[in-house]
Enzyme design. Structure first.
Site, short mmCIF file in Angstrom:
data_model
loop_
_atom_site.label_atom_id
_atom_site.label_comp_id
_atom_site.label_asym_id
_atom_site.label_seq_id
_atom_site.Cartn_x
_atom_site.Cartn_y
_atom_site.Cartn_z
N ASP A 5 0.82 -1.23 0.00
CA ASP A 5 0.00 0.00 0.00
C ASP A 5 0.84 1.27 0.00
O ASP A 5 0.52 2.26 0.68
CB ASP A 5 -0.95 0.02 1.21
CG ASP A 5 -2.02 -1.05 1.13
OD1 ASP A 5 -2.42 -1.40 0.01
OD2 ASP A 5 -2.45 -1.53 2.19
N THR A 62 0.40 0.57 -7.62
CA THR A 62 -0.55 0.55 -8.73
C THR A 62 -0.65 1.93 -9.38
O THR A 62 -0.63 2.05 -10.62
CB THR A 62 -1.94 0.09 -8.24
OG1 THR A 62 -1.83 -1.24 -7.73
CG2 THR A 62 -2.94 0.11 -9.39
N LYS A 109 0.56 -8.23 -13.80
CA LYS A 109 0.54 -8.42 -12.35
C LYS A 109 0.65 -9.92 -12.09
O LYS A 109 -0.30 -10.67 -12.33
CB LYS A 109 -0.78 -7.88 -11.77
CG LYS A 109 -0.94 -8.06 -10.27
CD LYS A 109 -0.37 -6.89 -9.52
CE LYS A 109 -0.70 -6.98 -8.03
NZ LYS A 109 -0.21 -5.80 -7.29
N ASP A 158 -6.24 -4.25 -9.34
CA ASP A 158 -5.19 -3.32 -9.74
C ASP A 158 -5.14 -3.11 -11.25
O ASP A 158 -4.93 -2.00 -11.73
CB ASP A 158 -3.83 -3.82 -9.25
CG ASP A 158 -3.70 -3.78 -7.74
OD1 ASP A 158 -4.55 -3.13 -7.09
OD2 ASP A 158 -2.76 -4.41 -7.21
N GLY A 203 4.67 -5.76 -8.88
CA GLY A 203 4.81 -6.80 -7.88
C GLY A 203 3.69 -6.77 -6.85
O GLY A 203 2.84 -5.88 -6.83
N GLY A 225 3.18 -6.54 -2.87
CA GLY A 225 3.93 -6.20 -1.67
C GLY A 225 5.32 -5.70 -2.02
O GLY A 225 5.51 -4.96 -2.98
N PRO A 245 0.90 12.95 -6.37
CA PRO A 245 0.11 13.66 -5.36
C PRO A 245 -0.87 12.72 -4.66
O PRO A 245 -1.39 11.78 -5.26
CB PRO A 245 -0.63 14.72 -6.17
CG PRO A 245 -0.71 14.15 -7.55
CD PRO A 245 0.55 13.37 -7.74
#
Length: 237
Positions: free
Chosen positions: A25, A29, A50, A63, A123, A125, A213
């Site tokens: 996180d 993506t 992915k 994603d 990837g 993680g 951003p």
């Protein structure tokens, strides 16, 4: 909506680019979508792969759906999809599913590379999260393509320097090329910690390609594609 771009000279990316993160996180993506948008703005053809998508049910976009929406990239492929929001091997065990072998991922990337200027591999993680039951990681997939380069997505806040340096060291130990760093979410009102971290990252040998951003995911696809070239300083091969 403006990011905090850094590398305005334009880093040239190879045909296969692996996007990894210092953690989960962190904005992989969105970074992959921004890379695709900028490369396409330069006239390149782009495919995105992915290897394993977790935490997404059948029928959901995941994603790859988000990248397709934001970057307008049609060729977005998943190797495997798992429902549980866990590391791929743990999720596969609980769902009694077999994960694709490293050779399967390599073959898919090779196939996409025959018909596209760039293949972006996002990837799951971080760099050393296992993709299959044999212990292969996104680092091993990158190693299968000697001319590939890795883009490392990092956080803006406290702790990012250690995590980023550890990831860069892991790449160097494996002989993998780091194309650059991207801050996956740059706050609208950065504090001293964020500003100091950005200054530190910009002095590393690995170029800081730019900063996306915060809340960039709320943009429409058209808005995202228009803004992305201002966020990242990259060029195609």
């Amino acid at each position: 909506m403006k990011g905090a771009g850094v590398s305005r000279g334009g880093v040239r990316l190879p045909g296969v680019v692996v996007v990894t993160g210092t953690d989960t996180d962190v904005g992989k993506t969105l970074t992959t979508a921004a890379l695709a948008a900028v490369l396409q703005a330069h006239g390149a053809t782009v495919a995105v792969y992915k290897p394993v998508q977790t935490g997404v049910a059948a029928g959901e976009g995941g994603d790859m759906g988000e990248i397709r929406r934001l970057a307008g990239t049609n060729e977005c492929v998943e190797g495997a999809r798992l429902l549980l929001p866990m590391a791929p091997v743990a999720a596969a065990v609980r769902e009694s599913k077999a994960l694709p072998a490293l050779a399967d991922h390599v073959a898919t990337v090779q196939s996409l590379a025959t018909s596209h200027d760039h293949v972006l591999v996002e990837g799951a993680g971080g760099l050393l999260v296992e993709l299959d039951q044999d212990g292969n990681t996104i680092a091993d997939l990158a190693s299968a393509f000697p001319s590939s380069a890795v883009v490392v997505v990092c956080r803006s806040g406290l702790g990012t320097l250690n995590h980023t340096l550890l990831t860069l060291e892991a790449l160097a130990v494996r002989g993998l090329s780091a194309a650059g760093l991207v801050v996956g979410s740059w706050p609208r009102d950065p504090g001293e910690v964020e500003l100091d971290n950005k200054e530190y990252l910009s002095r590393l040998a690995t170029p800081l390609l730019g900063c996306l951003p915060e809340q960039a995911s709320l943009l429409s696809g058209e808005q995202f594609r228009t803004a992305a070239p201002e966020w990242l300083g990259i060029r195609g091969r």
